[in-house]
Design a protein around this motif. Structure first.
Motif, mmCIF file in Angstrom:
data_model
loop_
_atom_site.group_PDB
_atom_site.id
_atom_site.type_symbol
_atom_site.label_atom_id
_atom_site.label_comp_id
_atom_site.label_asym_id
_atom_site.label_seq_id
_atom_site.Cartn_x
_atom_site.Cartn_y
_atom_site.Cartn_z
ATOM 1 N N HIS A 83 0.828 -1.214 0.000
ATOM 2 C CA HIS A 83 0.000 0.000 0.000
ATOM 3 C C HIS A 83 0.863 1.266 0.000
ATOM 4 C CE1 HIS A 83 -3.950 -2.062 1.495
ATOM 5 N NE2 HIS A 83 -3.609 -2.402 0.280
ATOM 6 N N ASP A 84 2.003 1.206 0.682
ATOM 7 C CA ASP A 84 2.912 2.368 0.687
ATOM 8 C C ASP A 84 3.357 2.728 -0.733
ATOM 9 O OD1 ASP A 84 2.822 2.769 3.329
ATOM 10 O OD2 ASP A 84 4.823 1.994 3.798
ATOM 11 N N VAL A 86 1.646 2.430 -3.358
ATOM 12 C CA VAL A 86 0.558 3.177 -4.018
ATOM 13 C C VAL A 86 0.596 4.621 -3.501
ATOM 14 C CG1 VAL A 86 -1.942 3.348 -4.387
ATOM 15 C CG2 VAL A 86 -0.861 1.096 -4.241
ATOM 16 N N VAL A 87 0.775 4.743 -2.188
ATOM 17 C CA VAL A 87 0.836 6.085 -1.582
ATOM 18 C C VAL A 87 1.967 6.904 -2.218
ATOM 19 C CG1 VAL A 87 1.373 7.333 0.564
ATOM 20 C CG2 VAL A 87 -0.186 5.385 0.626
ATOM 21 N N ASP A 88 3.129 6.283 -2.352
ATOM 22 C CA ASP A 88 4.307 7.010 -2.871
ATOM 23 C C ASP A 88 4.405 6.986 -4.386
ATOM 24 O OD1 ASP A 88 4.995 7.464 -0.260
ATOM 25 O OD2 ASP A 88 6.327 5.728 -0.119
ATOM 26 N N ASP A 89 3.465 6.303 -5.027
ATOM 27 C CA ASP A 89 3.513 6.132 -6.482
ATOM 28 C C ASP A 89 4.884 5.576 -6.895
ATOM 29 O OD1 ASP A 89 2.520 6.224 -9.028
ATOM 30 O OD2 ASP A 89 3.014 8.331 -9.375
ATOM 31 N N ASN A 105 -2.731 0.153 -9.556
ATOM 32 C CA ASN A 105 -3.164 0.524 -8.192
ATOM 33 C C ASN A 105 -4.193 -0.445 -7.615
ATOM 34 O OD1 ASN A 105 -1.607 2.756 -8.189
ATOM 35 N ND2 ASN A 105 -3.259 4.248 -8.350
ATOM 36 N N ARG A 106 -5.167 -0.819 -8.444
ATOM 37 C CA ARG A 106 -6.277 -1.606 -7.927
ATOM 38 C C ARG A 106 -5.788 -2.970 -7.407
ATOM 39 N NH1 ARG A 106 -11.480 0.026 -8.544
ATOM 40 N NH2 ARG A 106 -10.524 2.006 -8.123
ATOM 41 N N MET A 109 -3.952 -2.578 -4.208
ATOM 42 C CA MET A 109 -4.858 -2.409 -3.063
ATOM 43 C C MET A 109 -5.440 -3.755 -2.631
ATOM 44 S SD MET A 109 -4.472 0.664 -2.460
ATOM 45 C CE MET A 109 -5.413 0.568 -0.964
ATOM 46 N N CYS A 143 -0.658 2.912 11.436
ATOM 47 C CA CYS A 143 -1.477 3.619 10.427
ATOM 48 C C CYS A 143 -1.540 5.112 10.745
ATOM 49 C CB CYS A 143 -2.898 3.072 10.408
ATOM 50 S SG CYS A 143 -3.030 1.436 9.726
ATOM 51 N N GLU A 146 1.547 6.743 9.632
ATOM 52 C CA GLU A 146 1.628 6.951 8.179
ATOM 53 C C GLU A 146 0.793 8.170 7.775
ATOM 54 O OE1 GLU A 146 2.556 4.474 5.486
ATOM 55 O OE2 GLU A 146 2.611 2.578 6.573
ATOM 56 N N ILE A 147 -0.357 8.296 8.426
ATOM 57 C CA ILE A 147 -1.221 9.455 8.128
ATOM 58 C C ILE A 147 -0.497 10.738 8.566
ATOM 59 C CG2 ILE A 147 -3.404 10.602 8.743
ATOM 60 C CD1 ILE A 147 -4.567 7.657 8.997
ATOM 61 N N ILE A 150 2.047 12.022 6.173
ATOM 62 C CA ILE A 150 1.475 12.838 5.084
ATOM 63 C C ILE A 150 1.212 14.248 5.613
ATOM 64 C CG2 ILE A 150 -0.506 13.078 3.498
ATOM 65 C CD1 ILE A 150 0.607 10.466 2.789
ATOM 66 N N LYS A 153 4.321 16.340 5.760
ATOM 67 C CA LYS A 153 5.111 16.532 4.542
ATOM 68 C C LYS A 153 5.294 18.016 4.241
ATOM 69 C CE LYS A 153 4.930 12.400 1.757
ATOM 70 N NZ LYS A 153 4.610 11.791 0.480
ATOM 71 N N PRO B 72 -7.929 5.801 -6.979
ATOM 72 C CA PRO B 72 -8.019 5.800 -8.443
ATOM 73 C C PRO B 72 -7.232 4.640 -9.066
ATOM 74 C CG PRO B 72 -7.273 7.930 -7.625
ATOM 75 C CD PRO B 72 -7.297 7.013 -6.461
ATOM 76 N N VAL B 73 -7.745 4.150 -10.173
ATOM 77 C CA VAL B 73 -7.086 3.044 -10.874
ATOM 78 C C VAL B 73 -5.711 3.498 -11.380
ATOM 79 C CG1 VAL B 73 -7.274 1.459 -12.839
ATOM 80 C CG2 VAL B 73 -9.298 2.043 -11.505
ATOM 81 N N GLN B 87 -3.588 9.626 -1.525
ATOM 82 C CA GLN B 87 -2.721 8.904 -0.574
ATOM 83 C C GLN B 87 -3.504 8.552 0.689
ATOM 84 O OE1 GLN B 87 0.352 11.912 -0.271
ATOM 85 N NE2 GLN B 87 1.768 10.710 -1.531
ATOM 86 N N LEU B 88 -4.303 9.514 1.128
ATOM 87 C CA LEU B 88 -5.046 9.286 2.373
ATOM 88 C C LEU B 88 -6.164 8.264 2.223
ATOM 89 C CD1 LEU B 88 -5.135 12.882 3.878
ATOM 90 C CD2 LEU B 88 -3.813 10.933 4.682
ATOM 91 N N VAL B 90 -5.837 5.508 0.672
ATOM 92 C CA VAL B 90 -5.147 4.229 0.928
ATOM 93 C C VAL B 90 -4.986 4.028 2.437
ATOM 94 C CG1 VAL B 90 -3.028 2.897 0.549
ATOM 95 C CG2 VAL B 90 -3.848 4.454 -1.239
ATOM 96 N N LEU B 91 -4.459 5.059 3.086
ATOM 97 C CA LEU B 91 -4.145 4.931 4.514
ATOM 98 C C LEU B 91 -5.407 4.853 5.372
ATOM 99 C CD1 LEU B 91 -1.149 7.436 4.664
ATOM 100 C CD2 LEU B 91 -1.068 4.950 4.466
#
Lengths: 323, 256
Positions: A83-84, A86-89, A105-106, A109, A143, A146-147, A150, A153, B72-73, B87-88, B90-91
């Motif tokens: 999942h990280d 996805v968060v960080d792309d 992404n899907r 997840m 969790c 992690e929030i 963000i 940041k 999003p896909v 991002q949020l 996901v978290l």
């Protein structure tokens, strides 16, 4: 962190844990199965299972219980990584394409959710309320961390305390938990379990600080991502906080991030060079060492044993990590 | 149990100041909440606290899964605020999952932890099939949709050994899904079901989906007849919703 010779004797147990991890993620859907397996095969240091095993060896070692805890911790860690990304792309992890990059992404997840569900299925077989309370509190706190990351940041006004709380949640808690849970399921006293928790906490803090230092001092080849990537992503780590005490670096940093959406990797090179001219790296290592000393003091009263010696060796090894 | 109270309890349990600043307050699936409430309220073997925990934790899992569906896909946002929101999402899903485990650990219900985790695992298997379009017929597509939507509730029903709502829940949740798809199509959104019937024009699509909804409605009405007395509140709720459906269909038909 390579497996030092000092804990080579854990290899047999680690292999059993590894096999169990593989079994746990054998999803019915082929892509779900490959995605999970690829992540597992990408390696990883398995530091959480190692700490569970070592704490377990300080008490009445029962591999079945130890394995359940160790596998669950590693699965939770894996789910977080998927999942990280996805968060960080992120496109690369440990030098290999991420699940997000390979399948989108899907699928990332679904894979993360699947792995976390497998972890909770596994740990629910242990009928120990204390284990579950600790585990669940830790997951929630990780969790929240992690929030919070963000939230913090690009926040150049944050304090050292903010940073320390963040890395506690990001890294130290799961290591502390690994040590404590290994102790609990091996029947160690509450006092000893708490001492091991603190050991894990201090080692985790030290480990993350060094990771944050290496983001500036190591090479992109070793890191598997560009140097200075944390800062580029807006994560303010200890070297930056110390560096900001230097007027010249502080000025350049704030100028660079005036338009934070347009900071480029090339901007990092100049910043890293300037950071290295300050005491930031040295001071960061000193704080890391401070935590390591506390870790060593915490376990010094345990009777001598091979497991205790290994805990000492790991702390020392982490302190010497320079790449 | 009063669903307004349960809803408030759930909202308070998942409240997170920073998350709510960036992402919408999670949508609470009221139909699922009502089904759960009916399933669990009359269970004499459970304490009030257990009942509340069972309902709240199951709904937390649903919210966690639903929140992850909003990721999003493709990651294409470059604007800082939009990036943070994604991002949020996901978290937040992970956070809600952690909360359900925490609540059930507090009441030491390890078996329900296992039951919910097993349901999540299975739901994700079905989601993968749906994502990769592993169905050949429209019925197969509906089967996957129904599984994804009702598996969690049915797992809890099985856990509390209360099966009298199984069939009606399955049909009712699927009918709601169909109505949502219909609504989306009316608003010009290409909904997943419509994609499966992409060769149909708007009016043929609406006729087809209306027929499906009508069939489901009849099935549900038949199922409601035989429901035990303790589910009267649920029965009245569904009856009232079904009459709304009829009213809406007539209005749309009149509008042309």
């Amino acid at each position: 962190m390579k497996l030092p010779k000092t804990y080579g004797y854990l290899k047999k147990d680690l292999n059993i844990i590894e096999k169990s991890l593989h079994q746990m993620i054998q999803a019915e859907h082929p892509t779900l199965r490959s995605a999970s397996t690829e992540l597992l095969n990408a390696g990883g240091k398995r530091i959480r299972p190692i700490f569970v095993l070592l704490s377990g060896h300080l008490g009445k070692f029962e591999l079945d219980k130890i394995k359940t805890v160790a596998v669950t911790l590693e699965l939770i860690h894996m789910a977080t990584l998927v999942h990280d990304d996805v968060v960080d792309d992120a496109e690369l992890r440990r030098g290999k394409p991420t699940i997000k990059k390979l399948y989108g992404n899907r699928v990332a997840m679904y894979t993360g959710d699947y792995i976390l569900a497998r972890a909770l299925e596994e740990i629910s077989t242990l009928r120990n309320a204390e284990v579950h309370k600790l585990f669940s509190k830790t997951i929630v706190e990780v969790c929240e961390g992690e929030i919070e990351q963000i939230e913090d940041k690009y926040n150049f006004d944050q304090s050292l305390r903010d940073y320390l709380r963040r890395i506690k949640r990001k890294t130290a808690l799961l290591i502390a938990m690994s040590c404590k849970l290994g102790a609990i399921v091996s029947g160690l006293s509450k006092r000893d379990a708490n001492r091991l928790y603190l050991y894990g906490y201090y080692v985790g803090m030290s480990y993350q600080i060094i990771d944050d230092i290496l983001d500036f001092t190591s090479t992109s080849k070793i890191l598997g991502k560009p140097a200075g990537n944390d800062l580029l992503q807006g994560n303010i780590t200890l070297p930056v906080l110390y560096g900001m005490q230097n007027e010249s670096f502080n000025k350049r940093l704030l100028e660079t991030f005036t338009d934070k959406d347009n900071v480029q990797p090339v901007d990092m090179e100049a910043l890293i060079n300037e950071l290295k001219q300050t005491d930031a790296i040295l001071n960061s290592y000193q704080l890391s060492d401070h935590y390591l000393q506390k870790a060593l003091t915490t376990i010094e009263n345990f009777p001598s044993s091979r497991a205790k010696q290994t805990l000492v060796d790991i702390a020392t090894f982490i302190g010497k990590r320079r790449s | 149990m009063d669903t307004t109270y349960l809803k408030k309890l759930l909202q308070d349990s998942i409240h997170h100041k920073f998350l709510e600043k960036y992402i919408k307050q999670p949508n609470i699936d009221e139909e699922k909440l009502i089904i759960l409430s009916s399933l669990i309220s009359n269970n004499t073997g459970l304490t009030i606290i257990e009942k509340e925990h069972y309902i709240i934790t199951t709904m937390m899992v649903q919210i966690a899964l639903d929140t992850h569906e909003t990721v999003p896909v493709e990651t294409s946002e470059i604007e800082h605020q939009a990036v943070i929101t994604n991002q949020l999402k996901v978290l937040a899903g992970d956070y809600y999952s952690g909360l359900y485990y925490l609540l059930l650990s507090e009441i030491e219900d390890f078996d329900l932890i296992h039951c919910l985790a097993a349901a999540i695992k299975e739901i994700n298997e079905y989601k993968m099939k749906l994502y990769y379009r592993e169905f050949n017929t429209f019925d197969e597509y509906l089967f996957l949709t129904e599984k994804i939507d009702s598996l969690l509730i049915l797992s809890v029903a099985n856990y509390v050994n209360e099966h009298s709502l199984d069939n009606v829940s399955r049909e009712w949740l699927l009918m709601n899904k169909l109505m949502q798809e219909r609504e989306s199509r009316l608003n010009g959104i290409i909904a997943p079901i419509y994609e499966q019937m992409a060769d149909l024009d708007r009016s043929t699509f609406l006729t087809r989906i209306d027929t499906m909804i009508e069939n489901k409605k009849r099935t549900i009405e038949n199922l409601l007849v035989n429901l035990p007395e303790e589910h009267t509140a649920f029965k009245l709720h569904v009856h009232s919703k079904l009459s709304e459906v009829m009213y809406n269909n007539i209005s749309i038909a009149e509008e042309g």
